[in-house]
Design a protein around this motif. Structure first.
Motif, mmCIF file in Angstrom:
data_model
loop_
_atom_site.group_PDB
_atom_site.id
_atom_site.type_symbol
_atom_site.label_atom_id
_atom_site.label_comp_id
_atom_site.label_asym_id
_atom_site.label_seq_id
_atom_site.Cartn_x
_atom_site.Cartn_y
_atom_site.Cartn_z
ATOM 1 N N ARG A 225 0.832 -1.287 0.013
ATOM 2 C CA ARG A 225 -0.129 -0.101 -0.135
ATOM 3 C C ARG A 225 0.844 1.102 -0.179
ATOM 4 O O ARG A 225 1.822 1.253 0.508
ATOM 5 C CB ARG A 225 -1.022 -0.043 1.350
ATOM 6 C CG ARG A 225 -1.859 -0.966 1.148
ATOM 7 C CD ARG A 225 -3.036 -1.017 2.359
ATOM 8 N NE ARG A 225 -3.916 -1.997 2.282
ATOM 9 C CZ ARG A 225 -3.992 -3.365 2.554
ATOM 10 N NH1 ARG A 225 -2.746 -3.875 2.894
ATOM 11 N NH2 ARG A 225 -5.127 -4.028 2.477
ATOM 12 N N ALA A 226 0.426 2.400 -0.669
ATOM 13 C CA ALA A 226 0.902 3.536 -0.372
ATOM 14 C C ALA A 226 2.313 3.538 -1.005
ATOM 15 O O ALA A 226 3.344 4.085 -0.714
ATOM 16 C CB ALA A 226 1.075 4.300 0.766
ATOM 17 N N ALA A 227 2.642 2.785 -2.077
ATOM 18 C CA ALA A 227 3.867 2.528 -2.883
ATOM 19 C C ALA A 227 4.516 3.680 -3.620
ATOM 20 O O ALA A 227 3.459 4.435 -4.237
ATOM 21 C CB ALA A 227 3.916 1.458 -3.536
ATOM 22 N N GLY A 237 6.818 0.282 -0.423
ATOM 23 C CA GLY A 237 5.521 0.516 -0.138
ATOM 24 C C GLY A 237 5.411 -0.128 1.486
ATOM 25 O O GLY A 237 6.317 -0.654 1.920
ATOM 26 N N GLN A 238 4.096 -0.051 2.026
ATOM 27 C CA GLN A 238 3.974 -0.592 3.220
ATOM 28 C C GLN A 238 3.258 -1.900 3.134
ATOM 29 O O GLN A 238 2.110 -1.889 2.581
ATOM 30 C CB GLN A 238 3.295 0.452 4.197
ATOM 31 C CG GLN A 238 1.822 0.832 3.702
ATOM 32 C CD GLN A 238 1.158 1.917 4.748
ATOM 33 O OE1 GLN A 238 1.735 3.003 4.677
ATOM 34 N NE2 GLN A 238 0.308 1.821 5.283
ATOM 35 N N ARG A 239 3.352 -2.841 3.960
ATOM 36 C CA ARG A 239 2.590 -4.000 3.967
ATOM 37 C C ARG A 239 2.150 -4.163 5.604
ATOM 38 O O ARG A 239 2.788 -4.110 6.725
ATOM 39 C CB ARG A 239 3.608 -5.396 3.859
ATOM 40 C CG ARG A 239 2.868 -6.760 3.725
ATOM 41 C CD ARG A 239 3.343 -7.978 3.123
ATOM 42 N NE ARG A 239 3.613 -7.380 1.574
ATOM 43 C CZ ARG A 239 4.621 -8.054 0.910
ATOM 44 N NH1 ARG A 239 5.397 -8.901 1.366
ATOM 45 N NH2 ARG A 239 4.437 -7.609 -0.328
ATOM 46 N N ARG A 251 5.133 -2.938 7.828
ATOM 47 C CA ARG A 251 6.696 -2.898 7.522
ATOM 48 C C ARG A 251 6.645 -2.210 6.175
ATOM 49 O O ARG A 251 5.967 -2.320 5.177
ATOM 50 C CB ARG A 251 7.360 -4.244 7.525
ATOM 51 C CG ARG A 251 7.526 -4.793 8.886
ATOM 52 C CD ARG A 251 8.133 -6.170 8.505
ATOM 53 N NE ARG A 251 8.623 -7.152 9.963
ATOM 54 C CZ ARG A 251 9.396 -8.055 9.871
ATOM 55 N NH1 ARG A 251 10.000 -8.440 8.802
ATOM 56 N NH2 ARG A 251 9.575 -8.372 11.113
ATOM 57 N N LEU A 252 7.922 -1.546 5.995
ATOM 58 C CA LEU A 252 8.164 -1.188 4.691
ATOM 59 C C LEU A 252 8.981 -2.265 3.875
ATOM 60 O O LEU A 252 9.834 -2.638 4.182
ATOM 61 C CB LEU A 252 9.166 0.011 4.741
ATOM 62 C CG LEU A 252 8.465 1.501 5.287
ATOM 63 C CD1 LEU A 252 9.743 2.799 5.005
ATOM 64 C CD2 LEU A 252 7.151 1.712 4.930
ATOM 65 N N ASN A 273 3.442 5.396 4.879
ATOM 66 C CA ASN A 273 3.379 6.526 4.221
ATOM 67 C C ASN A 273 4.747 6.902 3.783
ATOM 68 O O ASN A 273 5.201 7.943 3.965
ATOM 69 C CB ASN A 273 2.576 7.493 4.825
ATOM 70 C CG ASN A 273 1.092 7.467 5.106
ATOM 71 O OD1 ASN A 273 0.496 6.559 4.172
ATOM 72 N ND2 ASN A 273 0.831 7.731 6.160
ATOM 73 N N PRO A 274 5.448 5.929 3.064
ATOM 74 C CA PRO A 274 6.744 6.248 2.638
ATOM 75 C C PRO A 274 6.885 7.467 1.545
ATOM 76 O O PRO A 274 5.881 7.372 0.590
ATOM 77 C CB PRO A 274 7.229 5.032 1.964
ATOM 78 C CG PRO A 274 6.026 4.089 1.549
ATOM 79 C CD PRO A 274 5.022 4.545 2.487
#
Length: 298
Positions: A225-227, A237-239, A251-252, A273-274
């Motif tokens: 998500r939010a990649a 992104g985030q998992r 985690r990123l 939110n990277p």
């Protein structure tokens, strides 16, 4: 001199089923000079500062990543779709207002860091679908039409991706086309690769994908998500996992277009939110506690 940076020992795993896609030099928590509950950080192209929204208010602030110094940009701005110009001189943000009809309207504002001046890029609208920088030109997509405002002399002509009523759209040379590579869905987090040849996006209940500019050849990257693009072949992104109300783990993950993954953060933080600097050397992210972190890559 008071130090605002604290290096922490997060595990940057490249073992087991994962390969090493990037070399993590350090992970730093940025100690801010003011009490800000950080949400949606956007790192500058040169990696020297970040624009963050405050979960406790509607304020947007600039954070110097070397010192932690915080400066107010606006007390009425959204952290969603913040864009910083390639020359690091301007930030464009959404400003949400409520009209006399009790409907929500979104305006686009541009703030200049040197002068502190604010310009209106797009008047309050019910149909703002997306925003991007083409050089120092701001391109806003409203009702499928590209509206451009120049903030400098640098010109580019890159495609702009946007979301309208859940559809994934692309605008090239002023013409907007609906793509929807996974069919009718709710699309989120679209972006164009640095070389301008591919689109990164999320399709609800299907996951993260990359496709060509015409929507063809969709490639699944799984639950990211939010990649954001790290380079032309790698995204981060985030998992995450949630309890039905809050995100409890996240985690990123770095993933490339060949299906290789690398875990970048461990369970000591809930990483959200990277945002990636233009050179791919720094990744900013927030935590569920409102903290701001930077991953420094070699």
């Amino acid at each position: 001199m008071k130090k605002f940076l604290i290096t922490v020992a997060l595990i940057c795993s490249g073992t087991m089923a994962y390969a090493q896609l990037v070399d993590v030099e350090s992970v730093q928590q940025i100690r801010l000079s003011e009490n800000v509950i950080v949400n949606h950080p956007t790192i500058s192209p040169d990696g020297s500062f970040a624009v963050v929204s405050d979960l406790a208010s509607t304020a947007l602030r600039r954070v110097d990543l070397a010192t932690g110094k915080v400066d107010l940009i606006t007390d009425n701005g959204s952290g969603v779709d913040v864009r910083i110009s390639p020359d690091n001189q301007n930030v464009v943000y959404r400003q949400i207002t409520t009209g006399k009809n009790r409907l929500r309207y979104t305006a686009l504002k541009a703030y200049n860091f040197a002068s502190g001046s604010v310009q209106q890029v797009l008047k309050p609208s019910r149909n703002l679908n997306g925003v991007a920088f083409n050089g120092t030109d701001v391109v806003a997509i409203e009702k499928g039409r590209a509206r451009t405002k120049s903030l400098g002399k640098a010109k580019e002509n890159r495609p702009v991706v946007s979301i309208s009523q859940g559809h994934l759209n692309i605008t090239i040379n002023g013409k907007t086309t609906t793509l929807d590579p996974q069919g009718r869905s709710s699309y989120l987090w679209p972006s164009i690769s640095p070389d301008g040849t591919k689109i990164l996006y999320w399709a609800a209940y299907r996951g993260c994908f990359v496709c060509d500019l015409d929507g063809s050849n969709p490639l699944s990257l799984g639950e990211l998500r939010a990649a954001r693009w790290l380079d032309n072949n790698t995204v981060v992104g985030q998992r995450d996992r949630d309890n039905g109300e809050f995100i409890t783990e996240s985690r990123l993950i770095a993933a490339d277009l060949k299906g290789t993954e690398q875990v970048l953060t461990d369970d000591s933080v809930v990483a959200l939110n990277p945002s990636v600097s233009t050179d791919g050397k720094k990744i900013a992210f927030a935590t569920n506690k409102g903290e701001l972190y930077i991953l420094n890559l070699k």
